[in-house]
Design a protein around this motif. Structure first.
Motif, PDB file in Angstrom:
ATOM      1  N   LEU A 150       0.855  -1.178   0.000  1.00 30.71           N
ATOM      2  CA  LEU A 150       0.000   0.000   0.000  1.00 30.71           C
ATOM      3  C   LEU A 150       0.896   1.234   0.000  1.00 30.71           C
ATOM      4  CD1 LEU A 150      -2.990   0.810   0.118  1.00 30.71           C
ATOM      5  CD2 LEU A 150      -2.760   0.906   2.611  1.00 30.71           C
ATOM      6  N   PHE A 151       0.763   2.068  -1.020  1.00 24.55           N
ATOM      7  CA  PHE A 151       1.572   3.273  -1.136  1.00 24.55           C
ATOM      8  C   PHE A 151       1.014   4.360  -0.226  1.00 24.55           C
ATOM      9  CE2 PHE A 151       2.589   0.844  -4.791  1.00 24.55           C
ATOM     10  CZ  PHE A 151       3.877   1.200  -5.160  1.00 24.55           C
ATOM     11  N   PRO A 152       1.812   5.362   0.148  1.00 22.19           N
ATOM     12  CA  PRO A 152       1.286   6.452   0.977  1.00 22.19           C
ATOM     13  C   PRO A 152       0.120   7.145   0.262  1.00 22.19           C
ATOM     14  CG  PRO A 152       3.682   6.561   0.879  1.00 22.19           C
ATOM     15  CD  PRO A 152       3.240   5.533  -0.139  1.00 22.19           C
ATOM     16  N   PRO A 153      -0.897   7.572   1.009  1.00 23.35           N
ATOM     17  CA  PRO A 153      -2.069   8.179   0.377  1.00 23.35           C
ATOM     18  C   PRO A 153      -1.785   9.581  -0.161  1.00 23.35           C
ATOM     19  CG  PRO A 153      -2.235   8.378   2.743  1.00 23.35           C
ATOM     20  CD  PRO A 153      -1.010   7.537   2.462  1.00 23.35           C
ATOM     21  N   VAL A 154      -2.609   9.976  -1.112  1.00 21.11           N
ATOM     22  CA  VAL A 154      -2.696  11.385  -1.490  1.00 21.11           C
ATOM     23  C   VAL A 154      -4.020  11.871  -0.919  1.00 21.11           C
ATOM     24  CG1 VAL A 154      -1.215  11.255  -3.528  1.00 21.11           C
ATOM     25  CG2 VAL A 154      -3.661  10.834  -3.764  1.00 21.11           C
ATOM     26  N   GLU A 174      -4.880  12.417 -13.827  1.00 22.81           N
ATOM     27  CA  GLU A 174      -3.482  12.712 -14.150  1.00 22.81           C
ATOM     28  C   GLU A 174      -2.644  12.591 -12.890  1.00 22.81           C
ATOM     29  OE1 GLU A 174      -2.829  16.409 -16.217  1.00 22.81           O
ATOM     30  OE2 GLU A 174      -4.779  16.247 -17.210  1.00 22.81           O
ATOM     31  N   GLN A 175      -1.452  12.043 -13.070  1.00 22.46           N
ATOM     32  CA  GLN A 175      -0.477  11.961 -11.993  1.00 22.46           C
ATOM     33  C   GLN A 175       0.723  12.802 -12.377  1.00 22.46           C
ATOM     34  OE1 GLN A 175       0.918   8.182  -9.889  1.00 22.46           O
ATOM     35  NE2 GLN A 175       2.533   8.498 -11.402  1.00 22.46           N
ATOM     36  N   ALA A 176       1.241  13.566 -11.415  1.00 18.54           N
ATOM     37  CA  ALA A 176       2.460  14.337 -11.625  1.00 18.54           C
ATOM     38  C   ALA A 176       3.335  14.184 -10.389  1.00 18.54           C
ATOM     39  CB  ALA A 176       2.140  15.804 -11.879  1.00 18.54           C
ATOM     40  N   PHE A 177       4.651  14.228 -10.598  1.00 15.55           N
ATOM     41  CA  PHE A 177       5.607  14.190  -9.493  1.00 15.55           C
ATOM     42  C   PHE A 177       6.405  15.482  -9.476  1.00 15.55           C
ATOM     43  CE2 PHE A 177       6.283   9.254  -9.425  1.00 15.55           C
ATOM     44  CZ  PHE A 177       5.057   9.093  -8.823  1.00 15.55           C
ATOM     45  N   LYS A 204      14.092   8.240  -4.744  1.00 13.88           N
ATOM     46  CA  LYS A 204      14.054   9.703  -4.599  1.00 13.88           C
ATOM     47  C   LYS A 204      12.746  10.125  -3.956  1.00 13.88           C
ATOM     48  CE  LYS A 204      16.956  10.595  -8.583  1.00 13.88           C
ATOM     49  NZ  LYS A 204      17.070  11.249  -9.873  1.00 13.88           N
ATOM     50  N   ASP A 205      12.834  11.085  -3.037  1.00 11.64           N
ATOM     51  CA  ASP A 205      11.630  11.638  -2.437  1.00 11.64           C
ATOM     52  C   ASP A 205      10.888  12.450  -3.482  1.00 11.64           C
ATOM     53  OD1 ASP A 205      12.242  10.547   0.034  1.00 11.64           O
ATOM     54  OD2 ASP A 205      13.224  12.369   0.767  1.00 11.64           O
ATOM     55  N   VAL A 206       9.587  12.214  -3.594  1.00 11.71           N
ATOM     56  CA  VAL A 206       8.757  12.957  -4.541  1.00 11.71           C
ATOM     57  C   VAL A 206       7.502  13.452  -3.832  1.00 11.71           C
ATOM     58  CG1 VAL A 206       9.574  11.717  -6.586  1.00 11.71           C
ATOM     59  CG2 VAL A 206       7.524  10.904  -5.393  1.00 11.71           C
ATOM     60  N   ARG A 207       6.998  14.547  -4.312  1.00  6.63           N
ATOM     61  CA  ARG A 207       5.664  15.023  -3.948  1.00  6.63           C
ATOM     62  C   ARG A 207       4.781  14.546  -5.091  1.00  6.63           C
ATOM     63  NH1 ARG A 207       2.518  16.489   0.013  1.00  6.63           N
ATOM     64  NH2 ARG A 207       1.216  18.304  -0.296  1.00  6.63           N
ATOM     65  N   ALA A 208       3.676  13.890  -4.777  1.00  3.61           N
ATOM     66  CA  ALA A 208       2.773  13.353  -5.795  1.00  3.61           C
ATOM     67  C   ALA A 208       1.505  14.203  -5.843  1.00  3.61           C
ATOM     68  CB  ALA A 208       2.416  11.905  -5.483  1.00  3.61           C
ATOM     69  N   ARG A 209       0.983  14.372  -7.056  1.00  3.45           N
ATOM     70  CA  ARG A 209      -0.281  15.084  -7.254  1.00  3.45           C
ATOM     71  C   ARG A 209      -1.159  14.259  -8.178  1.00  3.45           C
ATOM     72  NH1 ARG A 209       0.304  20.443 -10.468  1.00  3.45           N
ATOM     73  NH2 ARG A 209       0.435  18.960 -12.177  1.00  3.45           N
TER      74      ARG A 209
END
Length: 178
Positions: A87-91, A143-146, A124-129
């Motif tokens: 399970l990936f961290p939530p957005v 759409e997903q963006a990093f 790498k640390d990313v911010r996900a949107r």
């Protein structure tokens, strides 16, 4: 702000057209395209839902659990892939914003949602949107963006266009058959 029924549009079966970068962090990488199918069903009287997406091109399936937090009036979107079983961290985010008429469909429903979270990709640390837009009963776009700089700049790396199969133009309610 969001409501427990923001994702009602997603319930049922969909055909999905994917377009994704072959390297999620490289703006110069090639795009690949492939089809998939998905099915979503509601839980908690609409305040949650779950979907499974079948992506034969990738040899994997994905699962999203969406939960509405009634106190914060925000959604958490929780993703898992059959490839990892993790399970990936939530957005976390919402549809519309108080007073923003650009996101209103005219019937009080917000048709754009933005969701943010922190993750890692290839070490790498990313911010996900995640952005949901163009929402209707028969189509939607995800759409997903990093971002590698804390959200200053974004690289869109995955786009999914959802359409209802012609034989199933109506959303499905209830839980899947056992």
């Amino acid at each position: 702000m969001s409501s427990p029924h923001d994702f009602d549009f997603l319930h049922g079966e969909w055909e999905v057209r994917h377009r994704r970068r072959t390297d999620f962090l490289d703006a110069g990488s090639e795009w690949e395209e492939f089809p998939s199918t998905t099915r979503c069903w509601p839980l908690f009287d609409g305040a949650a839902n779950i979907d499974e997406i079948d992506m034969p091109h990738l040899g994997a399936k994905g699962l999203t659990l969406r939960l509405f937090d009634r106190e914060s009036r925000r959604w958490s979107l929780n993703w898992s892939s059959s490839s990892s079983g993790r399970l990936f961290p939530p957005v976390i985010g919402c549809f519309g914003d108080d007073g923003d008429s650009r996101t209103d469909s005219g019937d009080g429903r917000r048709d754009r949602g933005e969701f943010y979270g922190d993750d890692t990709h290839e070490g790498k640390d990313v911010r996900a949107r995640f952005v949901w837009s163009g929402v209707s009963e028969t189509s939607a776009r995800w759409e997903q963006a990093f971002s590698l700089d804390g959200g200053e700049t974004w690289l869109t790396n995955w786009v999914m266009d959802f359409t209802r199969p012609e034989t199933n133009q109506e959303p499905v309610s209830g839980t899947p058959a056992a």
